[in-house]
Design a protein around this motif. Sequence first.
Motif, PDB file in Angstrom:
ATOM      1  N   LEU A 140       0.783  -1.269   0.066  1.00 35.13           N
ATOM      2  CA  LEU A 140      -0.004  -0.134  -0.020  1.00 35.13           C
ATOM      3  C   LEU A 140       1.083   1.460   0.078  1.00 35.13           C
ATOM      4  O   LEU A 140       0.588   2.101  -0.757  1.00 35.13           O
ATOM      5  N   VAL A 141       1.906   1.363   0.899  1.00 36.67           N
ATOM      6  CA  VAL A 141       2.817   2.592   0.913  1.00 36.67           C
ATOM      7  C   VAL A 141       3.528   2.785  -0.361  1.00 36.67           C
ATOM      8  O   VAL A 141       3.906   3.812  -0.761  1.00 36.67           O
ATOM      9  N   GLY A 142       4.074   1.399  -0.704  1.00 30.39           N
ATOM     10  CA  GLY A 142       4.850   1.677  -1.674  1.00 30.39           C
ATOM     11  C   GLY A 142       4.136   2.277  -3.061  1.00 30.39           C
ATOM     12  O   GLY A 142       4.670   2.996  -3.805  1.00 30.39           O
ATOM     13  N   SER A 143       2.984   1.358  -3.494  1.00 29.33           N
ATOM     14  CA  SER A 143       2.620   1.912  -4.544  1.00 29.33           C
ATOM     15  C   SER A 143       1.823   3.363  -4.456  1.00 29.33           C
ATOM     16  O   SER A 143       1.909   3.984  -5.596  1.00 29.33           O
ATOM     17  N   THR A 144       1.626   3.774  -3.451  1.00 36.39           N
ATOM     18  CA  THR A 144       1.026   5.269  -3.266  1.00 36.39           C
ATOM     19  C   THR A 144       2.111   6.119  -3.490  1.00 36.39           C
ATOM     20  O   THR A 144       2.110   7.187  -4.274  1.00 36.39           O
ATOM     21  N   LEU A 145       3.443   5.789  -2.811  1.00 38.32           N
ATOM     22  CA  LEU A 145       4.631   6.695  -3.108  1.00 38.32           C
ATOM     23  C   LEU A 145       4.915   6.838  -4.430  1.00 38.32           C
ATOM     24  O   LEU A 145       5.406   7.862  -4.761  1.00 38.32           O
ATOM     25  N   ILE A 146       4.933   5.519  -5.123  1.00 34.19           N
ATOM     26  CA  ILE A 146       5.334   5.686  -6.643  1.00 34.19           C
ATOM     27  C   ILE A 146       4.319   6.412  -7.331  1.00 34.19           C
ATOM     28  O   ILE A 146       4.925   7.172  -8.253  1.00 34.19           O
ATOM     29  N   GLY A 147       3.061   6.470  -7.002  1.00 30.81           N
ATOM     30  CA  GLY A 147       2.256   7.331  -8.033  1.00 30.81           C
ATOM     31  C   GLY A 147       2.309   8.386  -7.579  1.00 30.81           C
ATOM     32  O   GLY A 147       2.348   9.561  -8.224  1.00 30.81           O
TER      33      GLY A 147
ATOM     34  N   LEU B  49      -3.175   4.563  -5.061  1.00 26.91           N
ATOM     35  CA  LEU B  49      -4.049   3.772  -3.911  1.00 26.91           C
ATOM     36  C   LEU B  49      -4.705   2.769  -4.621  1.00 26.91           C
ATOM     37  O   LEU B  49      -5.011   1.482  -4.028  1.00 26.91           O
ATOM     38  N   ALA B  50      -5.420   2.924  -5.823  1.00 24.05           N
ATOM     39  CA  ALA B  50      -6.237   1.811  -6.487  1.00 24.05           C
ATOM     40  C   ALA B  50      -5.006   0.514  -6.636  1.00 24.05           C
ATOM     41  O   ALA B  50      -5.726  -0.504  -6.607  1.00 24.05           O
ATOM     42  N   LEU B  51      -3.999   0.623  -7.226  1.00 25.77           N
ATOM     43  CA  LEU B  51      -3.158  -0.392  -7.453  1.00 25.77           C
ATOM     44  C   LEU B  51      -2.643  -1.085  -6.331  1.00 25.77           C
ATOM     45  O   LEU B  51      -2.592  -2.256  -6.236  1.00 25.77           O
ATOM     46  N   GLY B  52      -2.410  -0.347  -5.128  1.00 22.94           N
ATOM     47  CA  GLY B  52      -2.159  -0.828  -3.840  1.00 22.94           C
ATOM     48  C   GLY B  52      -3.319  -1.903  -3.113  1.00 22.94           C
ATOM     49  O   GLY B  52      -2.886  -2.806  -2.845  1.00 22.94           O
TER      50      GLY B  52
END
Length: 73
Positions: free
Chosen positions: A22-29, A55-58
């Motif tokens: 969750l954190v990684g995908s949000t930060l990348i976005g 967020l959606a991908l996470g």
Amino acid sequence: MRQKQRHPLQAMGLMSAILSQLVGSTLIGVFTGRWLDRFFHTTPLFLIVGLLLGLALGVYAMLRLVHHFFSGD
């Protein structure tokens, strides 16, 4: 039906994996959106789009992980 007994460390590993996804995908976005905003000179547009996509991908990755954990594959 009898549920499969799991070790408590497996639950900790699952929670760590969920958190990192969750954190990684949000930060990348967010960082990709900020970079695109600087490149195209559109201040908040790509930041918001990147945040929402991250967020959606996470959430999608989290749901796949939890399904995989509980299915026993």
